[in-house]
Design a protein around this motif. Structure first.
Motif, mmCIF file in Angstrom:
data_model
loop_
_atom_site.group_PDB
_atom_site.id
_atom_site.type_symbol
_atom_site.label_atom_id
_atom_site.label_comp_id
_atom_site.label_asym_id
_atom_site.label_seq_id
_atom_site.Cartn_x
_atom_site.Cartn_y
_atom_site.Cartn_z
ATOM 1 N N MET A 1 49.696 35.769 -19.001
ATOM 2 C CA MET A 1 50.764 36.816 -18.847
ATOM 3 C C MET A 1 50.612 37.551 -20.002
ATOM 4 N N ALA A 2 50.151 37.043 -21.155
ATOM 5 C CA ALA A 2 50.140 38.036 -22.468
ATOM 6 C C ALA A 2 49.134 38.859 -22.257
ATOM 7 N N ALA A 3 49.100 40.041 -22.923
ATOM 8 C CA ALA A 3 48.202 41.098 -22.757
ATOM 9 C C ALA A 3 47.061 40.493 -23.561
ATOM 10 N N ALA A 4 45.726 40.885 -22.888
ATOM 11 C CA ALA A 4 44.461 40.504 -23.594
ATOM 12 C C ALA A 4 44.256 41.377 -24.504
ATOM 13 N N LEU B 1 42.157 42.970 -16.874
ATOM 14 C CA LEU B 1 42.720 42.453 -15.603
ATOM 15 C C LEU B 1 44.236 41.998 -15.904
ATOM 16 N N ARG B 2 45.030 42.699 -15.357
ATOM 17 C CA ARG B 2 46.649 42.237 -15.645
ATOM 18 C C ARG B 2 46.971 41.467 -14.488
ATOM 19 N N VAL B 3 47.628 40.197 -14.591
ATOM 20 C CA VAL B 3 48.095 39.295 -13.867
ATOM 21 C C VAL B 3 49.413 39.779 -13.273
ATOM 22 N N LEU B 4 49.386 40.449 -12.180
ATOM 23 C CA LEU B 4 50.841 41.303 -11.868
ATOM 24 C C LEU B 4 51.853 40.132 -11.486
ATOM 25 N N GLY B 5 51.436 38.849 -11.009
ATOM 26 C CA GLY B 5 52.393 38.165 -10.669
ATOM 27 C C GLY B 5 51.707 37.180 -9.405
ATOM 28 N N MET C 1 56.532 35.543 -14.103
ATOM 29 C CA MET C 1 55.243 35.537 -13.530
ATOM 30 C C MET C 1 55.254 35.375 -12.023
ATOM 31 N N VAL C 2 56.321 34.374 -11.327
ATOM 32 C CA VAL C 2 56.525 34.469 -9.981
ATOM 33 C C VAL C 2 57.759 35.539 -9.522
ATOM 34 N N LEU C 3 57.029 36.356 -8.764
ATOM 35 C CA LEU C 3 57.804 37.360 -8.047
ATOM 36 C C LEU C 3 59.368 36.766 -7.719
ATOM 37 N N ARG C 4 60.390 37.750 -7.711
ATOM 38 C CA ARG C 4 61.594 37.265 -7.189
ATOM 39 C C ARG C 4 61.734 37.425 -5.556
ATOM 40 N N THR C 5 60.761 38.498 -5.229
ATOM 41 C CA THR C 5 60.676 38.734 -3.895
ATOM 42 C C THR C 5 59.710 37.872 -3.273
ATOM 43 N N VAL C 6 60.139 37.060 -1.849
ATOM 44 C CA VAL C 6 59.112 36.244 -1.427
ATOM 45 C C VAL C 6 58.827 36.638 -0.259
ATOM 46 N N VAL C 7 57.853 36.083 0.444
ATOM 47 C CA VAL C 7 57.424 36.268 1.816
ATOM 48 C C VAL C 7 57.828 35.540 2.871
ATOM 49 N N PRO C 8 58.534 35.390 3.753
ATOM 50 C CA PRO C 8 59.003 34.180 4.466
ATOM 51 C C PRO C 8 57.959 34.163 5.802
ATOM 52 N N ARG C 9 57.939 32.720 6.057
ATOM 53 C CA ARG C 9 57.214 32.488 7.181
ATOM 54 C C ARG C 9 57.837 33.065 8.326
ATOM 55 N N ARG D 1 61.128 45.923 -1.906
ATOM 56 C CA ARG D 1 61.801 45.285 -3.119
ATOM 57 C C ARG D 1 60.526 44.803 -3.714
ATOM 58 N N MET D 2 59.537 44.131 -3.152
ATOM 59 C CA MET D 2 58.449 43.361 -3.707
ATOM 60 C C MET D 2 57.669 44.750 -4.529
ATOM 61 N N ARG D 3 57.453 45.882 -3.633
ATOM 62 C CA ARG D 3 56.776 46.975 -4.436
ATOM 63 C C ARG D 3 57.629 47.535 -5.761
ATOM 64 N N ALA D 4 58.719 47.491 -5.463
ATOM 65 C CA ALA D 4 59.321 47.897 -6.756
ATOM 66 C C ALA D 4 59.425 46.942 -7.877
ATOM 67 N N GLU D 5 59.363 45.604 -7.593
ATOM 68 C CA GLU D 5 58.807 44.768 -8.769
ATOM 69 C C GLU D 5 57.833 45.122 -9.440
ATOM 70 N N LEU D 6 56.731 45.340 -8.581
ATOM 71 C CA LEU D 6 55.349 45.636 -9.132
ATOM 72 C C LEU D 6 55.252 46.900 -9.730
ATOM 73 N N ASP D 7 55.954 48.028 -9.266
ATOM 74 C CA ASP D 7 56.112 49.299 -9.973
ATOM 75 C C ASP D 7 56.652 48.955 -11.123
ATOM 76 N N ALA D 8 57.836 48.303 -11.500
ATOM 77 C CA ALA D 8 57.997 48.122 -12.893
ATOM 78 C C ALA D 8 57.233 47.445 -13.801
ATOM 79 N N LYS D 9 56.366 46.359 -13.309
ATOM 80 C CA LYS D 9 55.307 45.742 -14.089
ATOM 81 C C LYS D 9 54.094 46.827 -14.395
ATOM 82 N N LEU D 10 53.780 47.558 -13.362
ATOM 83 C CA LEU D 10 52.828 48.527 -13.465
ATOM 84 C C LEU D 10 53.166 49.491 -14.404
ATOM 85 N N ALA D 11 54.529 49.825 -14.531
ATOM 86 C CA ALA D 11 54.910 50.906 -15.453
ATOM 87 C C ALA D 11 54.922 50.196 -16.933
ATOM 88 N N GLY D 12 55.020 48.974 -17.128
ATOM 89 C CA GLY D 12 54.977 48.409 -18.337
ATOM 90 C C GLY D 12 53.329 48.431 -18.697
#
Lengths: 233, 261
Positions: free
Chosen positions: A21-24, B174-178, B206-214, B243-254
Motif C-alpha cells: 500500500m506504500a508508494a513504491a 503498479l498501484r494496489v488499488l485494493g 486496503m479492503v474496499l468498503r463495497t463488497v460483491v455479494p453472492r 459505490r465501488m467505482r466511487a471508492e476507486l475514483d478516490a484512490k485514483l485521484a490520490g
C-alpha cells in the motif's frame, strides 16, 4: 475468526500488505537518479580495449581445453543479475540447459531464438555486467526485450529504435554511432549497432561502465554464433 | 489512459463479474472504457456476447504482429463501453511466445489502446500472477484483487501478497488499488467472519468498503449477456458497483497527485 487467525502469520501478512500500500520509491520521473551526469567517458586507450576483450575467453576455447573446468565455469559464470527481467530470462535458459559457456551454434542443442538470445544476454552479463538487454533488428522488430517498464526502459527502447533507423538511412557500410549515457553511479546505458550477416542489430544494455568500441566486434561475433551465423565468426 | 488489472490468486472468485460490472460503471460515468478479456478461458466474452468463440482478440494480437487493435474492439450498446475478447489464440499461453516477446506485445497492445483514446482499460486476467497475467500487471497502472469471503479463500491471501510484492519489483508504478471481497454471504457466519478477519488483518483502506455479494442475479445476467446494472431488477447491484467505482475514483485521484497514474 479463530479458524482464520490460527493458521495465518498475521504480522507477516500485515507487513507485506503495508509494503504494497506504500508508494513504491521511484528515483525520479525520468528514470535516472540524481547522479545522472550525461554522456559517459570512454577510455579508448589500446591497453584498456585489449584488456576488455582478451580477458574474456571464448566459450569454444573453454570447451576445447578444459571440459571439467567448463562445468565449474558454467556455475561461476552465473551472473549477479540486477534485473528481475534478465534473471527470469536466464532462469528459463538455465532450466533449458542453455546457460553455460557459449559453444558454437552447431553444437548447441536446438532452442528457440528467444532462448538462444537469453544465453547471449547471460554471456553479456557475465562479461560486461549487463543487467538489462534489448535487441532490435534492422527492420525495427524486437528480437529480445529485457528492459524494465520504467521510463528509463522506455527511453532505452526509443534510443535503440532511433539507432536502428539511423543505421538504415546511413550510407552503405556505415553504422549509427555508439551512444553511452551515464545514468548514475555504476550505471550506464550503452546503445550500439552489431553487424551480422543477417543485417544490423542494435543493442541497448544497462552496464556498470561504458563498453569500449574495440569490444563491440567481439560482442557481434558472440551474437553471430548464437544466431548460427558461422560466416561471420 | 489508466490500466486496471483485475486479478486474484485463485480462480472462480468473481474476477469476471467484477471486471464486467466495474467497466460498465466506469463507462456509465461518461468515460470511454475498454474491457479486455485477458483470461484464455474467455469468460468475459462468454458472459457478454453470443459469438465470443469467433472473435479475434487479445491473445491473437499477442501472436500475430500484423493484427491491429482496432480490429479487435467490439462495441456494446453503451457508447462509452467496448470490449476486446480473449480471442482464438488462447493456445498462445500454452505454446509460450517466448520470454521477452510477449512483454513487448502486451505493452504494444496497451499503447495502441491508449492511442484510441480510451480513458480506462479494465483487464480481466487469468488466476495467478504468472505468464501473461504477469505481463499484464507489468504494464498496468493499478491492480484490483478479487478475494472470496470464505475461510478457504482467505487462506490464499499470504500467497497473493507475496506474488504482488514480486510484481511490484518488476513494475514499481503498479498501484494496489485494493482488495474487493466477493461472494459475500451476509447471512452465513463463516463468510462474515472471513470478511471481518481480512479487514482486521490488512491495513485500513486496503479492503474496499463495497463488497460483491453472492447473488444469483449475476448468473442470470451472465446468461443474458448483460452487466447486472442492465437487468430489470439490477438497480441495487448497479448502485453497489457505482459505490465501488466511487471508492476507486478516490484512490485514483490520490494516485494522480502522487504522479503514479
Amino acid at each position: 475468526m479463530g479458524a482464520v487467525h490460527g493458521w495465518m502469520d498475521e504480522s507477516e501478512v500485515r507487513r507485506l500488505a503495508e509494503g504494497l500500500m506504500a508508494a513504491a520509491p521511484v528515483a525520479n520521473p525520468s528514470g535516472y537518479d540524481s547522479d545522472f551526469v550525461g554522456f559517459a567517458e570512454l577510455d579508448e586507450s589500446p591497453e584498456v580495449a585489449e584488456e576488455a576483450w582478451q580477458g574474456a575467453p571464448t566459450a569454444s576455447q573453454e570447451v576445447a581445453d578444459a571440459p571439467q573446468a567448463v562445468a565449474g565455469e558454467s556455475q561461476a559464470v552465473v551472473p549477479n543479475l540486477a534485473s528481475g527481467a534478465l534473471a527470469r530470462a536466464s532462469e528459463r535458459a538455465r532450466e533449458a540447459g542453455l546457460l553455460r559457456p557459449m559453444v558454437a551454434a552447431a553444437e548447441a542443442p536446438a532452442a528457440s531464438l528467444t532462448d538462444r538470445l537469453a544465453v547471449f544476454c547471460g554471456w553479456l552479463t557475465s562479461e560486461f555486467g549487463a543487467s538489462e538487454v534489448y535487441l532490435v533488428d534492422q527492420e525495427g522488430q524486437v528480437a529480445f526485450d529485457g528492459l524494465s517498464q520504467s521510463k528509463g526502459g522506455e527511453f532505452a527502447r526509443k534510443l535503440a529504435r532511433a539507432a536502428c533507423s539511423a543505421s538504415r538511412e546511413a550510407a552503405a557500410g556505415a553504422l549509427s554511432a555508439p551512444v553511452h549515457l551515464k545514468l548514475g553511479h555504476g550505471s550506464t546505458l550503452a546503445v550500439f549497432p552489431l553487424e551480422t550477416s543477417q543485417g544490423v542489430m542494435v543493442m541497448a544494455a544497462l552496464v556498470p561502465a561504458a563498453i569500449a568500441p574495440a569490444a563491440h566486434g567481439g560482442i557481434a561475433a558472440e551474437l553471430a554464433k548464437v544466431l548460427g551465423d558461422e560466416r561471420r565468426v | 489512459m489508466i490500466i486496471i488489472a483485475v486479478s486474484s490468486q485463485k480462480g472462480g472468485v468473481g474476477k469476471t463479474t467484477l471486471s464486467i460490472n466495474l467497466a460498465h460503471s466506469f463507462a456509465r460515468s461518461g468515460r470511454r472504457t475498454l474491457l479486455v478479456d485477458g483470461d484464455p478461458q474467455g469468460s468475459v466474452g462468454l458472459s457478454l456476447t453470443r459469438q465470443s468463440r469467433n472473435l479475434t482478440g487479445f491473445y491473437d494480437f499477442l501472436g500475430d504482429t500484423s493484427l491491429s487493435v482496432e480490429r479487435l474492439v467490439v462495441p456494446t450498446r453503451l457508447a462509452t463501453l467496448a470490449l476486446v475478447a480473449a480471442g482464438q489464440g488462447s493456445s498462445y499461453e500454452v505454446a509460450a511466445g517466448g520470454y521477452g516477446s510477449s512483454q513487448q506485445r502486451v505493452s504494444e497492445f496497451f499503447q495502441r489502446v491508449a492511442g484510441l483514446e480510451y480513458e480506462i482499460c479494465v483487464v480481466d486476467t487469468a488466476a495467478g500472477f504468472f505468464g501473461i497475467t504477469a505481463e499484464v500487471l507489468a504494464a498496468s497502472n493499478g491492480v484490483l484483487i478479487a478475494q472470496q469471503a470464505e475461510p478457504l479463500g482467505i487462506r490464499s491471501v499470504p500467497k497473493m501478497l507475496e506474488s504482488l510484492t514480486r510484481m511490484r519489483a518488476v513494475n514499481p508504478r503498479l498501484r494496489v488499488l485494493g482488495v474487493v471481497l466477493t461472494m459475500v454471504q451476509a447471512n452465513l457466519p463463516e463468510s462474515r467472519d472471513a470478511a471481518q478477519a481480512l479487514r482486521s488483518i490488512l491495513p485500513e483502506g486496503m479492503v474496499l468498503r463495497t463488497v460483491v455479494p453472492r447473488d444469483d442475479l449475476f448468473i442470470r445476467a451472465s446468461a443474458r449477456g448483460l452487466p447486472v446494472g442492465a437487468m430489470e431488477d439490477g438497480a441495487a447491484a448497479l448502485g453497489n458497483f457505482e459505490r465501488m467505482r466511487a471508492e476507486l475514483d478516490a484512490k485514483l485521484a490520490g494516485s494522480y497527485q502522487e504522479g503514479i497514474a
